[in-house]
Design an enzyme around this catalytic site. Structure first.
Site, PDB file in Angstrom:
ATOM      1  N   SER A 146       0.860  -1.187   0.000  1.00 14.00           N
ATOM      2  CA  SER A 146       0.000   0.000   0.000  1.00 14.00           C
ATOM      3  C   SER A 146       0.893   1.233   0.000  1.00 14.00           C
ATOM      4  CB  SER A 146      -0.879   0.018   1.257  1.00 14.00           C
ATOM      5  OG  SER A 146      -1.481   1.297   1.423  1.00 14.00           O
ATOM      6  N   TYR A 159      -1.347  -0.858  10.515  1.00 17.39           N
ATOM      7  CA  TYR A 159      -1.480  -1.025   9.063  1.00 17.39           C
ATOM      8  C   TYR A 159      -0.279  -0.390   8.364  1.00 17.39           C
ATOM      9  CZ  TYR A 159      -3.617  -1.046   4.413  1.00 17.39           C
ATOM     10  OH  TYR A 159      -3.869  -1.260   3.070  1.00 17.39           O
TER      11      TYR A 159
HETATM   12  P1  NDP Z   1     -11.240  -6.131   1.477  1.00 22.17           P
HETATM   13  O1  NDP Z   1     -11.528  -5.955   2.934  1.00 22.17           O
HETATM   14  O2  NDP Z   1     -12.358  -5.973   0.503  1.00 22.17           O
HETATM   15  O3  NDP Z   1     -10.567  -7.541   1.236  1.00 22.17           O
HETATM   16  C1  NDP Z   1      -9.659  -8.110   2.120  1.00 22.17           C
HETATM   17  C2  NDP Z   1      -9.576  -9.583   1.828  1.00 22.17           C
HETATM   18  O4  NDP Z   1      -8.627 -10.182   2.724  1.00 22.17           O
HETATM   19  C3  NDP Z   1     -10.899 -10.301   2.022  1.00 22.17           C
HETATM   20  O5  NDP Z   1     -11.096 -11.175   0.944  1.00 22.17           O
HETATM   21  C4  NDP Z   1     -10.692 -11.098   3.311  1.00 22.17           C
HETATM   22  O6  NDP Z   1     -11.416 -12.317   3.225  1.00 22.17           O
HETATM   23  C5  NDP Z   1      -9.201 -11.369   3.244  1.00 22.17           C
HETATM   24  N1  NDP Z   1      -8.646 -11.678   4.549  1.00 22.17           N
HETATM   25  C6  NDP Z   1      -8.620 -10.910   5.671  1.00 22.17           C
HETATM   26  N2  NDP Z   1      -8.048 -11.585   6.672  1.00 22.17           N
HETATM   27  C7  NDP Z   1      -7.699 -12.811   6.195  1.00 22.17           C
HETATM   28  C8  NDP Z   1      -7.090 -13.961   6.738  1.00 22.17           C
HETATM   29  N3  NDP Z   1      -6.708 -14.001   8.036  1.00 22.17           N
HETATM   30  N4  NDP Z   1      -6.879 -15.036   5.952  1.00 22.17           N
HETATM   31  C9  NDP Z   1      -7.257 -15.004   4.657  1.00 22.17           C
HETATM   32  N5  NDP Z   1      -7.852 -13.961   4.067  1.00 22.17           N
HETATM   33  C10 NDP Z   1      -8.070 -12.866   4.830  1.00 22.17           C
HETATM   34  O7  NDP Z   1     -10.057  -5.098   1.169  1.00 22.17           O
HETATM   35  P2  NDP Z   1      -9.425  -4.608  -0.222  1.00 22.17           P
HETATM   36  O8  NDP Z   1      -9.855  -5.445  -1.350  1.00 22.17           O
HETATM   37  O9  NDP Z   1      -9.607  -3.160  -0.292  1.00 22.17           O
HETATM   38  O10 NDP Z   1      -7.860  -4.872   0.080  1.00 22.17           O
HETATM   39  C11 NDP Z   1      -7.140  -5.951  -0.488  1.00 22.17           C
HETATM   40  C12 NDP Z   1      -5.658  -5.703  -0.261  1.00 22.17           C
HETATM   41  O11 NDP Z   1      -5.286  -4.507  -0.918  1.00 22.17           O
HETATM   42  C13 NDP Z   1      -5.288  -5.525   1.212  1.00 22.17           C
HETATM   43  O12 NDP Z   1      -4.040  -6.118   1.477  1.00 22.17           O
HETATM   44  C14 NDP Z   1      -5.197  -4.023   1.349  1.00 22.17           C
HETATM   45  O13 NDP Z   1      -4.350  -3.636   2.403  1.00 22.17           O
HETATM   46  C15 NDP Z   1      -4.643  -3.638  -0.009  1.00 22.17           C
HETATM   47  N6  NDP Z   1      -4.891  -2.256  -0.398  1.00 22.17           N
HETATM   48  C16 NDP Z   1      -6.163  -1.797  -0.632  1.00 22.17           C
HETATM   49  C17 NDP Z   1      -6.371  -0.487  -1.022  1.00 22.17           C
HETATM   50  C18 NDP Z   1      -7.731   0.065  -1.310  1.00 22.17           C
HETATM   51  O14 NDP Z   1      -7.832   1.297  -1.496  1.00 22.17           O
HETATM   52  N7  NDP Z   1      -8.784  -0.734  -1.368  1.00 22.17           N
HETATM   53  C19 NDP Z   1      -5.243   0.445  -1.163  1.00 22.17           C
HETATM   54  C20 NDP Z   1      -3.956  -0.145  -0.895  1.00 22.17           C
HETATM   55  C21 NDP Z   1      -3.807  -1.446  -0.532  1.00 22.17           C
HETATM   56  P3  NDP Z   1     -12.102 -13.102   4.454  1.00 22.17           P
HETATM   57  O15 NDP Z   1     -12.589 -12.054   5.424  1.00 22.17           O
HETATM   58  O16 NDP Z   1     -13.186 -13.870   3.790  1.00 22.17           O
HETATM   59  O17 NDP Z   1     -11.030 -13.972   4.997  1.00 22.17           O
END
Ligand code: NDP
Length: 255
Positions: A146, A159
């Site tokens: 990020s 984070y």
């Molecule tokens: P979401 O919250 O929509 O998605 C996060 C995903 O991570 C979910 O599918 C969740 O699935 C999964 N997850 C969380 N904890 C676990 C775990 N312990 N084991 C397995 N899976 C896990 O967030 P985003 O799509 O926005 O973010 C995706 C990535 O992109 C992240 O790493 C975020 O930091 C990064 N990012 C996002 C930005 C944005 O603006 N959206 C900007 C910069 C970086 P479940 O709960 O089903 O396990």
């Protein structure tokens, strides 16, 4: 898209594929011909995506995965291998954030964020690398970091720290594993509109944030496709330890 980004015959594991960017990454990789293993804790959500991608002609495995658990990671890799064959590419996308002032952040919240975003990504990478080395296969890891690993905002200290750690981990693993033909790179997305945050960008606070982005807009998930496919495909074969920022110029604006 040119054939340079073709992923036909490759098996890609996308962690955190039950919502947001992970869903989009799975679609993008499948469109380029990859067989996709979609992994997360919420299996019900994975089932819907699996059905959608299969209807579009992709080979798909949906596997339950908690990146905080080494046992769950090992079981997920076994399940993917059984369903699709050995994993070729890992997209370490699973991530969480907890918003609280640093002074009030309970240790449990710190641990949850760091253990998912940093320790989890490392455990998945290490599991993949051990299997690639044992089988003498090349490998490729794309870490989703990020811009908050490059600059900071308030109230998300773990984070910020976990993403900065993931960026440096990318460089460390890229260096250590290059001799084994394993590439490790990272993408630093800026603010990207997903279902979780789309309302925020319409608020005055959201608009103020947009005003600080040189391109004056929030990114869309598809704006990450170029970086993802460059790193995932052989087009990026001379890249390892690289960190690609995709943020509409956000990090070059000092305001
Ligand atoms: P979401 O919250 O929509 O998605 C996060 C995903 O991570 C979910 O599918 C969740 O699935 C999964 N997850 C969380 N904890 C676990 C775990 N312990 N084991 C397995 N899976 C896990 O967030 P985003 O799509 O926005 O973010 C995706 C990535 O992109 C992240 O790493 C975020 O930091 C990064 N990012 C996002 C930005 C944005 O603006 N959206 C900007 C910069 C970086 P479940 O709960 O089903 O396990």
């Amino acid at each position: 898209m040119s054939k340079r980004f073709d992923l036909t015959g490759k098996v890609v594991l996308v962690t955190g594929a039950s919502s947001g960017l992970g869903v989009h990454f799975a679609r993008t990789l499948a469109e380029e011909g990859a067989a996709v293993a979609i992994a997360a804790r919420r299996a019900d959500r994975l089932a819907a995506l699996k059905a959608e991608l299969e209807a579009a002609g992709a080979r798909v495995a949906a596997v339950e995965l908690d990146v905080q658990s080494p046992e769950s990671i090992a079981a997920a890799f076994d399940a993917v291998e059984k369903a699709l064959g050995p994993v070729d590419i890992v997209v370490n996308n699973a991530g969480i954030s907890i918003v609280k002032p640093a002074l009030d952040m309970p240790v449990e919240d710190w641990d949850a964020v760091v253990s998912t975003n940093l320790r989890g990504a490392w455990l998945v990478a290490q599991t993949a690398a051990k299997r690639w080395m044992a089988a003498r296969r090349p490998g490729n890891i794309v870490n989703i970091a990020s811009i908050l690993g490059l600059r900071t905002i308030g109230q998300v200290a773990p984070y910020n720290a976990s993403k900065a750690g993931l960026i440096h981990l990318t460089r460390a693993l890229g260096m250590e594993w290059a001799r084994h033909d394993i590439r490790v790179n990272a993408i630093c997305p800026g603010y990207i509109e997903t279902e979780m945050n789309s309302d925020f960008w319409k608020t005055p606070a959201g608009q103020r944030l947009i005003d600080r982005i040189p391109q004056r807009r929030i990114g869309k998930p598809e704006n990450l496709d170029g970086a993802l496919l460059l790193l995932a495909s052989d087009a990026g074969s001379f890249m390892t330890g690289s960190v690609l920022t995709v943020d509409g110029g956000h990090t070059v604006n000092s305001l």
